[in-house]
Design an enzyme around this catalytic site. Sequence first.
Site, PDB file in Angstrom:
ATOM      1  N   GLU A 469       0.938  -1.383   0.121  1.00 34.81           N
ATOM      2  CA  GLU A 469      -0.089   0.174   0.086  1.00 34.81           C
ATOM      3  C   GLU A 469       0.873   1.264  -0.159  1.00 34.81           C
ATOM      4  O   GLU A 469       0.617   2.218  -0.552  1.00 34.81           O
ATOM      5  CB  GLU A 469      -0.950  -0.005   1.064  1.00 34.81           C
ATOM      6  CG  GLU A 469      -1.981  -1.229   1.179  1.00 34.81           C
ATOM      7  CD  GLU A 469      -2.727  -1.301  -0.112  1.00 34.81           C
ATOM      8  OE1 GLU A 469      -3.068  -0.417  -0.908  1.00 34.81           O
ATOM      9  OE2 GLU A 469      -3.096  -2.487  -0.251  1.00 34.81           O
ATOM     10  N   HIS A 475       3.560   6.300  -5.235  1.00 32.38           N
ATOM     11  CA  HIS A 475       2.923   6.753  -6.665  1.00 32.38           C
ATOM     12  C   HIS A 475       2.085   7.995  -6.885  1.00 32.38           C
ATOM     13  O   HIS A 475       2.166   8.844  -7.470  1.00 32.38           O
ATOM     14  CB  HIS A 475       2.203   5.464  -7.267  1.00 32.38           C
ATOM     15  CG  HIS A 475       2.293   5.231  -8.755  1.00 32.38           C
ATOM     16  ND1 HIS A 475       1.320   4.541  -9.344  1.00 32.38           N
ATOM     17  CD2 HIS A 475       2.792   6.043  -9.648  1.00 32.38           C
ATOM     18  CE1 HIS A 475       1.591   4.724 -10.726  1.00 32.38           C
ATOM     19  NE2 HIS A 475       2.433   5.794 -10.858  1.00 32.38           N
TER      20      HIS A 475
HETATM   21 ZN    ZN Z   1      -2.592  -2.568  -4.700  1.00 38.10          ZN
END
Ligand code: ZN
Length: 680
Positions: A469, A475
Site C-alpha cells: 500500500e 506513486h
Molecule cells: Zn494494490
Amino acid sequence: MSNPLLQDFDLPPYAAIRPEHVEPAVEQILSENRAAITQLLTQPASQMTWDSLVVALDEIGERLSKAWSPVRHLNSVCNSAELRTAYEACLPKLSAYWTELGQNRTLFDAYQALAQSPEAIGFDTAQQTILKNTVRDFRLSGIDLPEEGQQRFGAISARLSELGSTFSNQVLDATQAWTRHITDESQLMGLPDSAKAQMAQAAKGKDLAGWLITLEFPSYYAVMTYADDRALRQELYTAYSTRASDQGPNAGQFDNTPVMLEILDLRQELAQLLGYANYAELSLATKMAESVEQVTHFLQDLAQRSKGFAERDLAELRAFATEQGVTDLKSWDVGYFSEKLRQSRYDLNQEELRAWFPIDKVLSGLFAIVQRLYGIEIRELHDFESWHPDVRLFEILEQGTSLGRFFFDLYARPHKRGGAWMDGARDKRRTAHGHVQSPVANLVCNFTPAVGDQPALLTHDEVTTLFHEFGHGLHHLLTYIEHAGASGINGVAWDAVELPSQFMENWCWEPEGLALISGHYQSGEPLPAEKLERMLAAKNFQSGLMMVRQLEFSLFDFELHATHGDGRSILEVLEKVRDEVSVMRPPAENRFPNSFSHIFAGGYAAGYYSYKWAEVLSADAFSRFEEEGVLNPETGRSFREAILAQGGSQEPMVLFVQFRGREPSIDALLRHLGLTAEAA
Ligand SMILES: [Zn+2]
C-alpha cells in the site's frame, strides 16, 4: 449551522462531518458545478485554452471531490446506518452528474477544438495524453450514442453504482453478522496467545466472558492457521466462505447472488451499447493489455508453467497431513497443515516472527528504505483532525519542502471494511491561481491491533501488505506532474497501477531491507541471522499453490466478463476455470464470488489479471536493483523519475522501457517465485 463539507479546508474536517451534512453539501456543489460548467462553455470554442478549459474544469472537479472524498472514505472506515443512507442517497445524483458531463456535446467539442488549436502544438506529453484520454473517455461515456442510447447509458451507470454499494454493504453486514462465542478455552488449543487476547478483547467489547471469534480477517486467519480443533476450523471456514450467499449459517440473509447477476447483465449491456462484444473488451479499452486473447493467453501460459509446481506442493501437503493422521485433506485444513509443514521444514513459526515486527520499527525501517532510495524525508505530524484515535498522519519532505502527506489507518475494527487500500484524498495539481496543491493519501489496512500495553506486532504478511500500500501511496505522492488528469495514479492504466505497489514488496524479502524493518519489541535486537536465513529459505514455500489460486481468481473474473450471456451460471464459469488451473476443489457450498468485492464493488472487473500483469513489470523492474544494489540511491532515483513521478502522463510501456532499457520479460517473476526448471 455551517456545513463543514462546504467550507474551505486544508485537510478534511473528519471529526466534524455528520451524515446530515452529506446530501445537502453534494446537492449544493452539483448545482453550483453545473452552473459553472454552463458558464465556462459560453466562451467560443475557438478561444478555448488549456487554462480556460482544462484547468477551469479541474477546479470544478476539485470542489466536488474535496467534499465527496472524505465522505466515501468515512463510509469505508467508520460505517454506520446513517452515513450509509446518506452516502447511498448521493450515488445516483453523482452518477447522473458524471453521465451528463461525459455526454456533454459542447464540452466534447471544446476539447476537440483545444486539441486542434495552435496552443496544442506546444503541449507537453502529459497534456497530450490527457487530451487523448479525455476524448476516449467521452466515447466510453456514450458521447456518440443517439439520445435514447445515452439515456440508457445513464440509467445503467446509476444502477451499477448503486449495486456496487449494495454488494459491499452485504459483505460487510455478513462479516459482522456472524460471531462464535467460546467459553471453553480448550477449544482454542493451538492458537497463539496474541490471537486469544484479541478474541478476549472482542468478547469484552460485547460484555461477554471468554472469547469471541469474528469473521474480521485477523480472527479468521488465526483460527484457520492455528486452531487444532478441526471442527472449529470447518465451522469458521464455512461461515467465511459463504458470506453474503445462499449457503452457510446465514444462508439467504445477505445474499449477493441476484446483485451479481444484475451487475453482469448490465455490464454486458453497457459494453454492447458502446460497440464492444463484451465487458472484458470494454475494460481493455483503457488498459495496457491489448486484447482479450492476449490477456487469456498470458494467464493460461502462467497457469501452464505453474500447475506442476502446485501439484507438487499439494502432494507434499497431503503426505504431511497423512503423517499427522488426516487422510482426507479439506479446504479448512490447508492453512493449518501448511503452517505446520512450514514449521517442520524450516523451523519457522509465523507467529513467533511477530515479535520482530513491532509497528514502529517496521514504519521506521520502511521510511528509512524509501528515504535512502528516493532522497526524501518522512516525519510524523501530531496536530490534526481524525476519524479514529489510532489514525496517524505523516508528511513527506524533500530538502525541507513538503511534497505531500498521508494518513495511516492500520488496524482492523468493527464497522470498517476489510482488506487494504490506498485512496488519493487530494491530488497534486497546479491550481487556477497558479500555486501547486500538494497531494494527500489515505492508507488503510486491517492489521492485528495492539493488545493491552504490548505494541501492535505484525506478521510478515502484514508487513508485506504495508509495503504494498505504501508503494501505491508513493506513486500518488511523489508525482512531478502538475496536471490533475495525469498526476499520481490519475490516468494510469489499471493493469500498470500495481507496478509501484508490488515493486515495494521486494524489500520485505531482502536481507538489507529486513535489517531495517525488524527489531525485537522487547530487546530491540535485529532478526537473528539464522531466523532470517530460514525465512528467506521459506520464501517460495507453496508458491505454486499460491500462483494457481491467484490465476483462478484472475481467469474467473476475466472469463466471466468475456463470456457472460452464453447461458452458463457464475458457478459454472468458476467450475470450468477450476478444471483448467486449480489443483484442489473447495467444498460445494463455497461461495467465494459472493464476497469478491474487487470485481463486483471495486474497480477490478475484467481487470483482476492486473495483479499478475503488473507483477511481471514489478519483478522485472526490481531485477535492475538486484543487479545494481537493492538500496542503490541512483537506481532508486531512476525509478522515481521514470515511473513514480510520471503518473499517467505516458503509456506505461514507454515509462517501463525508460527505466529498464527494454520491454518487460517474465523471467524475473518466475525466478523470484522459484517457478523455473532449476527449482523443479
Ligand atoms: Zn494494490
